[in-house]
Design an enzyme around this catalytic site. Sequence first.
Site, PDB file in Angstrom:
ATOM      1  N   GLU A  95       0.914  -1.294   0.117  1.00 11.98           N
ATOM      2  CA  GLU A  95      -0.007   0.155   0.074  1.00 11.98           C
ATOM      3  C   GLU A  95       0.818   1.234  -0.018  1.00 11.98           C
ATOM      4  O   GLU A  95       1.959   1.327   0.697  1.00 11.98           O
ATOM      5  CB  GLU A  95      -0.803   0.243   1.368  1.00 11.98           C
ATOM      6  CG  GLU A  95      -1.744  -0.930   1.424  1.00 11.98           C
ATOM      7  CD  GLU A  95      -2.499  -0.939   2.745  1.00 11.98           C
ATOM      8  OE1 GLU A  95      -3.242  -1.883   2.825  1.00 11.98           O
ATOM      9  OE2 GLU A  95      -2.358  -0.112   3.542  1.00 11.98           O
ATOM     10  N   CYS A 356      -2.581   1.404   8.452  1.00 16.87           N
ATOM     11  CA  CYS A 356      -1.554   0.579   8.139  1.00 16.87           C
ATOM     12  C   CYS A 356      -2.082  -0.956   7.596  1.00 16.87           C
ATOM     13  O   CYS A 356      -2.782  -1.633   8.382  1.00 16.87           O
ATOM     14  CB  CYS A 356      -0.665   0.447   9.347  1.00 16.87           C
ATOM     15  SG  CYS A 356       0.826  -0.349   9.308  1.00 16.87           S
TER      16      CYS A 356
HETATM   17  N1  SAH Z   1       6.193  -0.387  11.545  1.00 17.66           N
HETATM   18  C1  SAH Z   1       6.237   1.088  11.734  1.00 17.66           C
HETATM   19  C2  SAH Z   1       5.660   2.140  10.696  1.00 17.66           C
HETATM   20  C3  SAH Z   1       4.403   1.673  10.137  1.00 17.66           C
HETATM   21  S1  SAH Z   1       3.268   1.803  11.248  1.00 17.66           S
HETATM   22  C4  SAH Z   1       5.697   1.621  13.199  1.00 17.66           C
HETATM   23  O1  SAH Z   1       5.072   0.579  13.694  1.00 17.66           O
HETATM   24  O2  SAH Z   1       5.842   2.529  13.918  1.00 17.66           O
HETATM   25  C5  SAH Z   1       2.918   3.519  11.234  1.00 17.66           C
HETATM   26  C6  SAH Z   1       1.970   3.823  12.711  1.00 17.66           C
HETATM   27  O3  SAH Z   1       0.578   3.378  12.580  1.00 17.66           O
HETATM   28  C7  SAH Z   1       2.314   3.139  13.976  1.00 17.66           C
HETATM   29  O4  SAH Z   1       2.414   4.214  15.110  1.00 17.66           O
HETATM   30  C8  SAH Z   1       1.485   2.020  14.196  1.00 17.66           C
HETATM   31  O5  SAH Z   1       1.190   1.735  15.626  1.00 17.66           O
HETATM   32  C9  SAH Z   1      -0.076   2.611  13.726  1.00 17.66           C
HETATM   33  N2  SAH Z   1      -0.952   1.916  13.476  1.00 17.66           N
HETATM   34  C10 SAH Z   1      -0.779   0.461  12.910  1.00 17.66           C
HETATM   35  N3  SAH Z   1      -2.088   0.104  12.859  1.00 17.66           N
HETATM   36  C11 SAH Z   1      -2.876   0.899  13.287  1.00 17.66           C
HETATM   37  C12 SAH Z   1      -4.490   0.873  13.483  1.00 17.66           C
HETATM   38  N4  SAH Z   1      -5.030  -0.127  13.236  1.00 17.66           N
HETATM   39  N5  SAH Z   1      -5.106   2.029  14.003  1.00 17.66           N
HETATM   40  C13 SAH Z   1      -4.085   3.189  14.363  1.00 17.66           C
HETATM   41  N6  SAH Z   1      -2.986   3.158  14.239  1.00 17.66           N
HETATM   42  C14 SAH Z   1      -2.006   2.031  13.764  1.00 17.66           C
HETATM   43 FE1  SF4 Z   2       4.814  -3.558  11.880  1.00 19.84          FE
HETATM   44 FE2  SF4 Z   2       3.681  -2.999  14.338  1.00 19.84          FE
HETATM   45 FE3  SF4 Z   2       4.338  -1.190  12.652  1.00 19.84          FE
HETATM   46 FE4  SF4 Z   2       2.351  -2.801  12.286  1.00 19.84          FE
HETATM   47  S1  SF4 Z   2       2.572  -1.400  13.565  1.00 19.84           S
HETATM   48  S2  SF4 Z   2       3.927  -2.151  10.682  1.00 19.84           S
HETATM   49  S3  SF4 Z   2       3.105  -4.722  13.251  1.00 19.84           S
HETATM   50  S4  SF4 Z   2       5.738  -2.592  13.520  1.00 19.84           S
END
Ligand code: SAH
Ligand code: SF4
Length: 365
Positions: A95, A356
């Site tokens: 994505e 994400c």
């Molecule tokens: N792996 C990295 C970057 C990608 S996720 C990380 O975890 O920081 C980017 C942000 O989106 C992160 O802060 C993650 O915790 C948040 N995130 C992931 N899934 C989410 C969801 N379902 N609702 C809200 N935030 C989410």
């Molecule tokens: Fe990976 Fe956690 Fe970031 Fe999702 S929120 S992309 S599982 S590190």
Amino acid sequence: MSAPSLNFYDLTRDELLALASRWGFPGVHAARLWSYVYLEGMEAWTEMAELPARYRGKAEAELAFHRLDTADEKHSSDGFTRKYLLALADHRQIETVLMRYTGRVTACISSQVGCAMGCVFCATGQMGFMRHLTTGEIVAQAMHIDAVLRGTHADAALAQADASSPHARHERLRNLVLMGMGEPLHNYDSVMKAIDILRDPSGLSIAGKRITLSTVGVIPGIIRLADESRPFHLAVSLHGATQAEREMLVPVAKKWPLDALMDACRYYIAKQQRRIFYEWTLIEGKNDSAENAHAVGRLLQGQLAQVNLIPLNPTAGFDGEPTGRDAAKRFQQILADYGLPSTVRQRRGIDIAAGCGQLAVAKPR
Ligand code: SAH
Ligand code: SF4
């Protein structure tokens, strides 16, 4: 003739110049190749009419443009977010999101197919880890968004928006966040090379201060970033302010414990003289109480830090709801009492699951 094996988007400018010089290109043509692609946005040899045929033939035999085809595309009803599901050469999909807030366009790009970190509320984490993205696949996502902005990629909704606002097109991508699928510091070398390519001053030239990399808290990566003095912003996903609470949402906290993570963050801030953005996904009844906010306050008090609160985007594999507006405000007020600035990220694009990993694993509604 066999297909070229090298991907243009994998190369830094210096690597391209060295390659072209080995092919016998005069320097001026080699340098032009770079500007055709990163300044003028060309993405096929046939577009480079000014390149003499003998050079073009050589380049074409050795080097290909591995663009990413759009497998699916969704536009939020408010018109601010566009989400692209892009197909890789091995047919896996990732994505890339275009976000347009207050006049600023930002591309949110992925670093891996899936993710190995397993955060329980995250759609990408629920998928598991498939593979790392190459540098070229990371660069190509940014170039995809840049092409949409320049209006060279078909985009019906954008064309419609343009009818009412003639100046909306022909802009370039200026802001980048590595917050899509995957953990960027788990794919350190490819991600850093991609950022270098996108920052190249004679190319797309995205300023370091307009790039934010978000990590779940990969400690060795944070220390390496600090030591290498990489000039962009760092965001660290916290979600829990005690070891036990964080482990429940972020399983890799067992490997990289909170105390050691805070040491690494303080090291980064001291070395870079730059603030860290801490991300906190607000989940109703799980990590959004006044006590939770006080714990964040105590943990981060005195740090050069800002907290970004993100109400949960619900996902299929996690039973949780987003925190409401009032509780988010209360959380913010408590952080302010500790001298911590914070924002509540607007949940734009929620109708297209612009969280994400959420388009790749669309939740049946
Ligand atoms: N792996 C990295 C970057 C990608 S996720 C990380 O975890 O920081 C980017 C942000 O989106 C992160 O802060 C993650 O915790 C948040 N995130 C992931 N899934 C989410 C969801 N379902 N609702 C809200 N935030 C989410
Ligand atoms: Fe990976 Fe956690 Fe970031 Fe999702 S929120 S992309 S599982 S590190």
